[in-house]
Enzyme design. Structure first.
Site, PDB file in Angstrom:
ATOM      1  N   PHE A  73     -14.235  -3.930   1.571  1.00 32.64           N
ATOM      2  CA  PHE A  73     -15.264  -2.970   1.131  1.00 32.64           C
ATOM      3  C   PHE A  73     -15.175  -2.701  -0.369  1.00 32.64           C
ATOM      4  O   PHE A  73     -16.170  -2.385  -1.019  1.00 32.64           O
ATOM      5  CB  PHE A  73     -15.123  -1.653   1.898  1.00 32.64           C
ATOM      6  CG  PHE A  73     -15.014  -1.844   3.389  1.00 32.64           C
ATOM      7  CD1 PHE A  73     -15.961  -2.596   4.065  1.00 32.64           C
ATOM      8  CD2 PHE A  73     -13.970  -1.284   4.111  1.00 32.64           C
ATOM      9  CE1 PHE A  73     -15.860  -2.787   5.441  1.00 32.64           C
ATOM     10  CE2 PHE A  73     -13.856  -1.468   5.482  1.00 32.64           C
ATOM     11  CZ  PHE A  73     -14.804  -2.224   6.153  1.00 32.64           C
ATOM     12  N   GLU A 113     -19.070   3.413  -0.330  1.00 34.43           N
ATOM     13  CA  GLU A 113     -18.288   2.710  -1.354  1.00 34.43           C
ATOM     14  C   GLU A 113     -19.085   2.478  -2.630  1.00 34.43           C
ATOM     15  O   GLU A 113     -18.524   2.489  -3.727  1.00 34.43           O
ATOM     16  CB  GLU A 113     -17.784   1.373  -0.802  1.00 34.43           C
ATOM     17  CG  GLU A 113     -16.782   1.508   0.345  1.00 34.43           C
ATOM     18  CD  GLU A 113     -17.437   1.738   1.704  1.00 34.43           C
ATOM     19  OE1 GLU A 113     -18.681   1.685   1.785  1.00 34.43           O
ATOM     20  OE2 GLU A 113     -16.706   1.967   2.682  1.00 34.43           O
ATOM     21  N   SER A 121      -5.020   5.352   5.353  1.00 31.08           N
ATOM     22  CA  SER A 121      -4.665   3.932   5.400  1.00 31.08           C
ATOM     23  C   SER A 121      -4.331   3.354   4.030  1.00 31.08           C
ATOM     24  O   SER A 121      -3.447   2.524   3.893  1.00 31.08           O
ATOM     25  CB  SER A 121      -5.814   3.127   6.017  1.00 31.08           C
ATOM     26  OG  SER A 121      -6.064   3.567   7.327  1.00 31.08           O
ATOM     27  N   HIS A 123      -5.211  -3.598   2.408  1.00 31.31           N
ATOM     28  CA  HIS A 123      -5.659  -4.380   3.570  1.00 31.31           C
ATOM     29  C   HIS A 123      -6.344  -5.670   3.158  1.00 31.31           C
ATOM     30  O   HIS A 123      -7.367  -6.061   3.730  1.00 31.31           O
ATOM     31  CB  HIS A 123      -6.564  -3.540   4.472  1.00 31.31           C
ATOM     32  CG  HIS A 123      -5.855  -2.370   5.103  1.00 31.31           C
ATOM     33  ND1 HIS A 123      -5.342  -1.315   4.359  1.00 31.31           N
ATOM     34  CD2 HIS A 123      -5.559  -2.093   6.388  1.00 31.31           C
ATOM     35  CE1 HIS A 123      -4.767  -0.453   5.167  1.00 31.31           C
ATOM     36  NE2 HIS A 123      -4.869  -0.890   6.402  1.00 31.31           N
ATOM     37  N   ARG A 180      -1.490  -4.554   3.897  1.00 32.05           N
ATOM     38  CA  ARG A 180      -1.241  -3.569   4.943  1.00 32.05           C
ATOM     39  C   ARG A 180       0.176  -3.678   5.484  1.00 32.05           C
ATOM     40  O   ARG A 180       0.838  -2.659   5.727  1.00 32.05           O
ATOM     41  CB  ARG A 180      -2.233  -3.802   6.087  1.00 32.05           C
ATOM     42  CG  ARG A 180      -1.900  -3.014   7.341  1.00 32.05           C
ATOM     43  CD  ARG A 180      -2.919  -3.233   8.457  1.00 32.05           C
ATOM     44  NE  ARG A 180      -2.526  -2.452   9.617  1.00 32.05           N
ATOM     45  CZ  ARG A 180      -2.155  -2.994  10.791  1.00 32.05           C
ATOM     46  NH1 ARG A 180      -2.130  -4.309  10.951  1.00 32.05           N
ATOM     47  NH2 ARG A 180      -1.809  -2.221  11.796  1.00 32.05           N
ATOM     48  N   ASP A 188      -7.753  -6.085  13.484  1.00 29.38           N
ATOM     49  CA  ASP A 188      -9.136  -5.705  13.170  1.00 29.38           C
ATOM     50  C   ASP A 188     -10.066  -6.919  13.064  1.00 29.38           C
ATOM     51  O   ASP A 188     -11.287  -6.795  13.180  1.00 29.38           O
ATOM     52  CB  ASP A 188      -9.201  -4.904  11.869  1.00 29.38           C
ATOM     53  CG  ASP A 188      -8.913  -3.423  12.111  1.00 29.38           C
ATOM     54  OD1 ASP A 188      -8.782  -3.029  13.285  1.00 29.38           O
ATOM     55  OD2 ASP A 188      -8.816  -2.660  11.130  1.00 29.38           O
ATOM     56  N   ARG A 218       0.842  -1.213   0.000  1.00 24.68           N
ATOM     57  CA  ARG A 218       0.000   0.000   0.000  1.00 24.68           C
ATOM     58  C   ARG A 218       0.871   1.255   0.000  1.00 24.68           C
ATOM     59  O   ARG A 218       0.491   2.278  -0.567  1.00 24.68           O
ATOM     60  CB  ARG A 218      -0.972   0.005   1.178  1.00 24.68           C
ATOM     61  CG  ARG A 218      -0.304   0.037   2.530  1.00 24.68           C
ATOM     62  CD  ARG A 218      -1.311   0.190   3.654  1.00 24.68           C
ATOM     63  NE  ARG A 218      -0.697  -0.149   4.924  1.00 24.68           N
ATOM     64  CZ  ARG A 218      -0.967   0.469   6.071  1.00 24.68           C
ATOM     65  NH1 ARG A 218      -1.827   1.455   6.106  1.00 24.68           N
ATOM     66  NH2 ARG A 218      -0.375   0.100   7.181  1.00 24.68           N
TER      67      ARG A 218
END
Lengths: 278, 314
Positions: free
Chosen positions: B81, B56, B35, B107, B165, B115, B8
């Site tokens: 998402f 989204e 992020s 992610h 991530r 998470d 990322r």
């Protein structure tokens, strides 16, 4: 706003032609969605034959106004308008929904010149229209993006995400119509899932809202003109319409959302929609 | 292999580079810019950046509209998402009309870590791979990510780019690496077994190969950065050369790279295959390394799989 009588007469004639095409092509296809196509016919006619800056010879012209039919099942009204406007031969209309035809059951932008967005899965057209308008802003172009939403369609949550965004980005060149015919597949929208006070909802989302009779050609043109004068927010024109408008046995009948007329019904409808008869 | 960079991070930097190269590139995010690292682009090109908020569906639809009007939108969110939540928007507003939208999802996989399962997307490759018109890129390191992002912008059509991530070792030489979409990269030559990997599991595959070499097992390692279109020739040739295949991915063993390789080999050149990946289960909270171990995404697991296919090969 003064609109010359001959303009209104010309547009009314054109709307009748478009309604005749809708009946004929859905009849020939043996399936399709006549009710919501007929309810939107006057608005679509006003857009394609009076309002939109378009050139059928150059469907990719960057400066063109766009029209996104978010309620994609009303494809017949869009196809009829595009054909009448010269994007493709009107003879093609009777190939609607047939294998190999470019006229898919729901609009396919890759198959039909003049179709700006592939639609059919409800609730997505306004987002796409926002994207087109944002691109126009970035490129310093002044084209407008018209959108047609169904009243049942606004039950989709994405519509409200897009409504919020259009206001946030002050997309004043987005001009949306709500085809408020009051019916969805399973019944009256007030009974299935009431949208409540529609105009208030759009206003609360930051839109300029007008309410009109969606079959009054002068009112449609006036509303578009007023929307064009708005500079800091998108416009919603809540158009009160009659599902199946122009065809006596279809009007306000929920069963005609997605049913094709039989040959004798096509004949009757075409008689009702004959020049000089309405 | 000392320096670790998250893909990322490389994505964020590549977007800025791309922004300078191509004025038509625009970027959308859904309240995760810090992020996903699209924030770097937003600072340099604020006019070309749209944070649509936590919406989204609208992000994908807006990207479709931007693409229809000639822009090259990159839409970013977490993989969970950016794919599952918006599957219908991607299908009907992007893939079906073949619009030039790039979905760069960060992610991905279980290395999201603490998470937990709600955010650990291990089905995204499967979801994107099954869509007609969609290209699926899964870069293994920072160098490959940069190349994939630049290449995606050059392709005309929908592209899904899967990013992570956590930091991963840099495997490729940025000066010599050449990224050809659809062409797998041979990371290590070998004749006994082929390990076909993507994403962070390329590193694990190379470690496993190194350890297996000490045992006298010669391992071919393929880095499949393009899961779709799959490099069928490279996969079949690897099977022909070695006669045994292990796949490795930070994804469900159903429908991802392992699925693609198994389908391909079943049709073209059946050999013993074993898929290393998440075994049709959801993840849980934990540290990335703990999760990789618990869910079997380690060099040790690849070695076990190699021994198993070698046994079946005989």
């Amino acid at each position: 706003m003064e609109i010359p009588t001959e303009t209104l007469e010309r547009l009314k004639d054109k709307a009748r032609e478009i309604r005749r095409h809708i009946i004929t092509m859905v009849g020939a296809a043996g399936s399709g969605h006549p009710g919501g196509s007929l309810s939107a016919a006057d608005i679509v006619t006003a857009l394609y034959f009076a309002e939109m800056r378009i050139d059928p010879e150059r469907p990719d012209w960057p400066e063109r106004d766009r029209f996104v039919l978010s309620k994609g099942h009303a494809a017949p009204v869009l196809y009829a308008a595009l054909a009448e406007r010269g994007y493709f031969p009107t003879a093609d209309l009777n190939s609607l929904r047939q294998l190999g035809s470019h006229l898919q059951g729901h609009p396919d932008m890759r198959k039909v010149p003049g179709v700006e967005m592939s639609t059919g899965s409800l609730g997505q057209g306004l987002s796409a229209a926002n994207g087109m308008a944002l691109a126009g802003k970035l490129d310093g172009r002044d084209y407008r993006v018209f959108v047609m939403l169904g009243d049942g369609e606004i039950q989709e949550g994405q519509v409200w995400e897009a409504a919020m965004a259009a206001a946030h980005y002050k997309l004043h060149r987005v001009i949306a119509f709500l085809d408020y015919n009051g019916l969805q597949i399973d019944g009256p929208i007030a009974e299935i899932m009431s949208p409540g006070s529609v105009a208030d909802k759009w206003r609360a989302f930051g839109w300029e809202v007008q309410e009109i009779d969606g079959h009054d050609m002068a009112a449609i043109l006036t509303a578009i003109s007023r929307a064009g004068a708005v500079r800091d927010k998108p416009s919603m024109i809540v158009a009160h319409t009659v599902k199946g408008k122009g065809c006596s046995f279809m009007e306000n009948q929920v069963g005609w959302h997605g049913a094709a007329p039989k040959p004798e019904q096509v004949e009757q409808a075409l008689r009702e929609l004959a020049p000089g008869s309405c | 292999m000392s320096k670790k960079i998250a893909t990322r991070e490389a994505y964020g930097a590549a977007l800025v580079e791309l922004g300078r190269l191509n004025p038509n590139v625009v970027v959308l995010d859904a309240d995760l810019a810090k992020s996903t690292k699209t924030i770097d682009f937003s600072k340099e090109f604020p006019q070309r950046f749209f944070d649509v908020g936590i919406a989204e569906q609208n992000m994908i639809g807006t990207a479709a509209g931007l693409a229809a009007a000639g822009k090259v939108p990159f839409a970013s969110s977490f993989a969970v998402f950016a794919t599952g939540r918006v599957y219908d928007q991607i299908r009907n507003s992007v893939a079906y009309p073949r619009l030039n939208v790039k979905i760069a999802a960060t992610h991905a996989g279980i290395t999201v870590g603490e998470d937990g399962a709600s955010h650990q997307m291990v089905e995204d490759i499967a979801l994107m791979r099954v869509l007609p018109n969609m290209t699926v890129l899964v870069p293994a390191d920072a160098v490959e990510t940069r190349a994939a992002v630049l290449a995606a912008a050059e392709m005309d059509g929908p592209v899904y780019i899967r990013l992570g991530r956590a930091g991963v070792p840099v495997l490729h030489d940025e000066n010599t690496f050449r990224f050809v979409p659809g062409q797998a990269v041979t990371m290590r030559e070998g004749g006994d077994v082929a390990v076909i990997a993507c994403g962070i599991m390329v590193t694990a595959a190379l470690e496993a190969a190194e350890q297996l070499a000490a045992e006298g097992v010669s391992v071919l390692v393929l880095d499949v950065h393009t899961v779709k279109p799959l490099d069928v020739r490279a996969v079949v040739e690897a099977a022909q050369l070695t006669g045994a295949v292990v796949t490795a991915e930070e994804h469900s063993i159903i429908g991802g790279l392992g699925g693609a390789v198994a389908e391909t080999l079943a049709e073209h050149y059946p050999v013993p295959v074993r898929r290393v990946g998440v075994a049709d289960t959801f993840g849980e909270s934990g540290k990335p390394d703990e999760l990789l171990k618990k869910y079997g995404l380690t060099p040790a697991e690849i070695k076990l799989a190699v021994h198993e296919v070698l046994k079946r090969k005989q």
